[in-house]
Design a protein around this motif. Structure first.
Motif, PDB file in Angstrom:
ATOM      1  N   PHE A  22       0.712  -1.086   0.010  1.00  0.00           N
ATOM      2  CA  PHE A  22      -0.023   0.047   0.124  1.00  0.00           C
ATOM      3  C   PHE A  22       0.792   1.259  -0.022  1.00  0.00           C
ATOM      4  CE2 PHE A  22      -2.503  -3.406   2.062  1.00  0.00           C
ATOM      5  CZ  PHE A  22      -3.686  -3.424   1.364  1.00  0.00           C
ATOM      6  N   PRO A  23       1.441   1.735  -1.241  1.00  0.00           N
ATOM      7  CA  PRO A  23       2.151   2.954  -1.272  1.00  0.00           C
ATOM      8  C   PRO A  23       1.812   4.110  -0.467  1.00  0.00           C
ATOM      9  CG  PRO A  23       2.028   1.749  -3.408  1.00  0.00           C
ATOM     10  CD  PRO A  23       0.775   1.083  -2.369  1.00  0.00           C
ATOM     11  N   GLU A  24       0.683   4.204  -0.186  1.00  0.00           N
ATOM     12  CA  GLU A  24       0.144   5.322   0.294  1.00  0.00           C
ATOM     13  C   GLU A  24       0.453   5.504   1.667  1.00  0.00           C
ATOM     14  OE1 GLU A  24      -3.342   2.770   0.523  1.00  0.00           O
ATOM     15  OE2 GLU A  24      -1.988   3.342  -0.799  1.00  0.00           O
ATOM     16  N   THR A  55      -2.081   9.108  21.800  1.00  0.00           N
ATOM     17  CA  THR A  55      -2.435   8.992  23.029  1.00  0.00           C
ATOM     18  C   THR A  55      -3.318  10.367  23.151  1.00  0.00           C
ATOM     19  OG1 THR A  55      -0.790   7.843  23.810  1.00  0.00           O
ATOM     20  CG2 THR A  55      -2.297   8.972  25.257  1.00  0.00           C
ATOM     21  N   TYR A  56      -4.763  10.124  23.479  1.00  0.00           N
ATOM     22  CA  TYR A  56      -5.669  11.302  23.640  1.00  0.00           C
ATOM     23  C   TYR A  56      -5.804  11.721  25.149  1.00  0.00           C
ATOM     24  CZ  TYR A  56      -7.582   9.740  19.303  1.00  0.00           C
ATOM     25  OH  TYR A  56      -7.875   9.433  18.096  1.00  0.00           O
ATOM     26  N   PRO A  57      -5.895  12.933  25.348  1.00  0.00           N
ATOM     27  CA  PRO A  57      -6.150  13.629  26.786  1.00  0.00           C
ATOM     28  C   PRO A  57      -6.657  12.679  27.805  1.00  0.00           C
ATOM     29  CG  PRO A  57      -6.527  15.265  25.275  1.00  0.00           C
ATOM     30  CD  PRO A  57      -6.589  13.973  24.387  1.00  0.00           C
ATOM     31  N   ASP A  58      -7.588  11.954  27.349  1.00  0.00           N
ATOM     32  CA  ASP A  58      -8.291  11.224  28.277  1.00  0.00           C
ATOM     33  C   ASP A  58      -7.516   9.785  28.704  1.00  0.00           C
ATOM     34  OD1 ASP A  58      -8.721   9.754  26.074  1.00  0.00           O
ATOM     35  OD2 ASP A  58     -10.851   9.516  26.157  1.00  0.00           O
ATOM     36  N   GLY A  59      -6.391   9.570  28.032  1.00  0.00           N
ATOM     37  CA  GLY A  59      -5.517   8.434  28.373  1.00  0.00           C
ATOM     38  C   GLY A  59      -5.832   7.412  27.267  1.00  0.00           C
ATOM     39  N   SER A  60      -6.952   7.210  26.529  1.00  0.00           N
ATOM     40  CA  SER A  60      -7.402   6.259  25.334  1.00  0.00           C
ATOM     41  C   SER A  60      -6.247   6.710  24.266  1.00  0.00           C
ATOM     42  CB  SER A  60      -8.347   6.809  24.803  1.00  0.00           C
ATOM     43  OG  SER A  60      -8.929   7.822  24.294  1.00  0.00           O
ATOM     44  N   MET A  61      -6.005   5.376  23.559  1.00  0.00           N
ATOM     45  CA  MET A  61      -4.901   5.416  22.590  1.00  0.00           C
ATOM     46  C   MET A  61      -5.648   5.031  21.076  1.00  0.00           C
ATOM     47  SD  MET A  61      -1.764   3.666  24.443  1.00  0.00           S
ATOM     48  CE  MET A  61      -2.692   2.154  24.788  1.00  0.00           C
ATOM     49  N   SER A  62      -5.057   5.491  19.968  1.00  0.00           N
ATOM     50  CA  SER A  62      -5.687   5.101  18.795  1.00  0.00           C
ATOM     51  C   SER A  62      -4.127   4.775  18.012  1.00  0.00           C
ATOM     52  CB  SER A  62      -6.310   5.936  18.221  1.00  0.00           C
ATOM     53  OG  SER A  62      -6.809   5.609  16.828  1.00  0.00           O
ATOM     54  N   ILE A  63      -4.208   3.708  17.101  1.00  0.00           N
ATOM     55  CA  ILE A  63      -3.249   3.564  16.129  1.00  0.00           C
ATOM     56  C   ILE A  63      -3.486   4.287  14.837  1.00  0.00           C
ATOM     57  CG2 ILE A  63      -1.871   1.983  14.873  1.00  0.00           C
ATOM     58  CD1 ILE A  63      -2.051   0.015  16.905  1.00  0.00           C
ATOM     59  N   ILE A  64      -2.512   5.202  14.290  1.00  0.00           N
ATOM     60  CA  ILE A  64      -2.899   5.850  13.232  1.00  0.00           C
ATOM     61  C   ILE A  64      -1.844   5.571  12.084  1.00  0.00           C
ATOM     62  CG2 ILE A  64      -3.750   7.856  14.486  1.00  0.00           C
ATOM     63  CD1 ILE A  64      -0.836   9.384  13.934  1.00  0.00           C
ATOM     64  N   SER A  65      -2.161   5.808  11.061  1.00  0.00           N
ATOM     65  CA  SER A  65      -1.598   5.550   9.762  1.00  0.00           C
ATOM     66  C   SER A  65      -0.976   6.924   9.230  1.00  0.00           C
ATOM     67  CB  SER A  65      -2.256   4.686   8.666  1.00  0.00           C
ATOM     68  OG  SER A  65      -3.408   5.432   8.338  1.00  0.00           O
ATOM     69  N   ILE A  66       0.109   6.922   8.809  1.00  0.00           N
ATOM     70  CA  ILE A  66       0.516   8.457   8.342  1.00  0.00           C
ATOM     71  C   ILE A  66       0.722   8.358   6.537  1.00  0.00           C
ATOM     72  CG2 ILE A  66       2.317  10.107   8.171  1.00  0.00           C
ATOM     73  CD1 ILE A  66       2.949   9.497  10.976  1.00  0.00           C
ATOM     74  N   LEU A  67      -0.135   9.126   5.787  1.00  0.00           N
ATOM     75  CA  LEU A  67      -0.353   8.771   4.588  1.00  0.00           C
ATOM     76  C   LEU A  67       0.731   9.795   3.759  1.00  0.00           C
ATOM     77  CD1 LEU A  67      -4.155   9.255   4.323  1.00  0.00           C
ATOM     78  CD2 LEU A  67      -2.678   7.258   4.851  1.00  0.00           C
ATOM     79  N   GLU A  68       0.892   9.471   2.354  1.00  0.00           N
ATOM     80  CA  GLU A  68       1.831  10.244   1.723  1.00  0.00           C
ATOM     81  C   GLU A  68       1.666  11.802   1.587  1.00  0.00           C
ATOM     82  OE1 GLU A  68       1.708   8.627  -2.099  1.00  0.00           O
ATOM     83  OE2 GLU A  68      -0.360   8.955  -2.449  1.00  0.00           O
ATOM     84  N   ASN A  69       0.599  12.085   1.695  1.00  0.00           N
ATOM     85  CA  ASN A  69       0.317  13.734   1.951  1.00  0.00           C
ATOM     86  C   ASN A  69       0.475  14.179   3.342  1.00  0.00           C
ATOM     87  OD1 ASN A  69      -2.125  12.930   3.332  1.00  0.00           O
ATOM     88  ND2 ASN A  69      -3.414  13.351   1.660  1.00  0.00           N
ATOM     89  N   GLY A  70       1.020  13.406   4.108  1.00  0.00           N
ATOM     90  CA  GLY A  70       1.277  13.816   5.785  1.00  0.00           C
ATOM     91  C   GLY A  70       0.091  13.931   6.498  1.00  0.00           C
ATOM     92  N   ASN A  71      -1.057  13.591   6.022  1.00  0.00           N
ATOM     93  CA  ASN A  71      -2.179  13.472   6.836  1.00  0.00           C
ATOM     94  C   ASN A  71      -2.350  12.143   7.633  1.00  0.00           C
ATOM     95  OD1 ASN A  71      -3.399  15.996   5.803  1.00  0.00           O
ATOM     96  ND2 ASN A  71      -4.364  15.126   4.325  1.00  0.00           N
TER      97      ASN A  71
END
Length: 232
Positions: free
Chosen positions: A82-84, A92-108
């Motif tokens: 997946f080249p993108e 990590t959000y302020p409430d302590g919850s977490m989320s795995i994120i993908s960083i796309l080719e446009n920086g988003n």
């Protein structure tokens, strides 16, 4: 004081495994049986069709990869499929919850759970292979969630990465299109790897007995090319 009678047990089968010089043999009894504690010959991991949807396990895989400085290895292979996708990180959000994120080719950035199932499953499988080096990994329904357009790239990189990590893969599929993509990709990648690949099909005969047929990768490729043989 009452007398407690022991429940009788009956031997219904014998279990034995041999690996190099290690032999374990036990009686399987009813209603209860025990198998001696022994060191396993080889570690194994099973991935079912829903494993990538278990958030806690995804977090564990990411954390283990990050601690071992291996996340970049997974991202490198993921990017070939997946080249993108340029990076994987955790937020990590302020409430302590977490989320795995993908960083796309446009920086988003995009939460991993918001990506397609193919991206999520690819990350899960590659991460597992990275963490379970020198092991056996069984993957149920390997074709599930992968669009036909990425099956060839996924197959090629999966086989190559598993070989690099010294992982033996056991894959199941009912998708003949995926099998063709897998065969063509492996042949293009490495003829020797194709020779080492095995295709095992199961079938119930007229006597209601299950029989199997085993083909090498070369034999399976020729059977599909020359005779359009159904090897599912």
């Amino acid at each position: 004081m009452g007398i407690v009678k022991a429940t009788p047990t009956f031997t219904v089968a014998k279990w034995q495994i041999k690996h190099k010089k290690q032999i374990v043999s036990e009686n399987i009894t009813s209603p209860l049986s025990f198998v001696s504690k022994v060191k396993p010959c080889t570690q194994a991991k099973f991935i079912d069709r829903f494993s990538h949807t278990y958030f806690n396990e995804i977090i564990q895989i990411y954390s283990a990869l990050k601690r071992s400085n291996l996340i970049a290895n997974v991202v490198t292979v993921l990017n070939k499929v997946f080249p993108e996708i340029k990076n994987i990180d955790i937020l990590t959000y302020p409430d302590g919850s977490m989320s795995i994120i993908s960083i796309l080719e446009n920086g988003n950035t995009l939460p991993l759970y918001a990506c397609g199932d193919g991206v999520q499953r690819c990350f899960f499988i590659l991460g597992t292979i990275t963490l379970y080096k020198n092991c056996i990994i069984c993957i149920e329904g390997i074709d599930l969630d992968f669009h036909p357009d990425v099956q060839s790239k996924f197959s090629k990189n999966l086989a190559q990465y598993a070989q690099k990590c010294n992982v033996q893969l056991f894959l199941t599929t009912l998708n003949i299109e995926f099998i063709d993509n897998f065969l063509n990709s492996i042949k293009e990648l490495d003829n020797e790897l194709l020779k080492d690949t095995r295709f095992i099909t199961l079938k119930e005969n007229e006597d209601n007995a299950v029989v199997h047929r085993c083909l090498t990768g070369d034999e399976a490729y020729e059977a599909r090319e020359d005779f359009n043989l159904d090897i599912r």
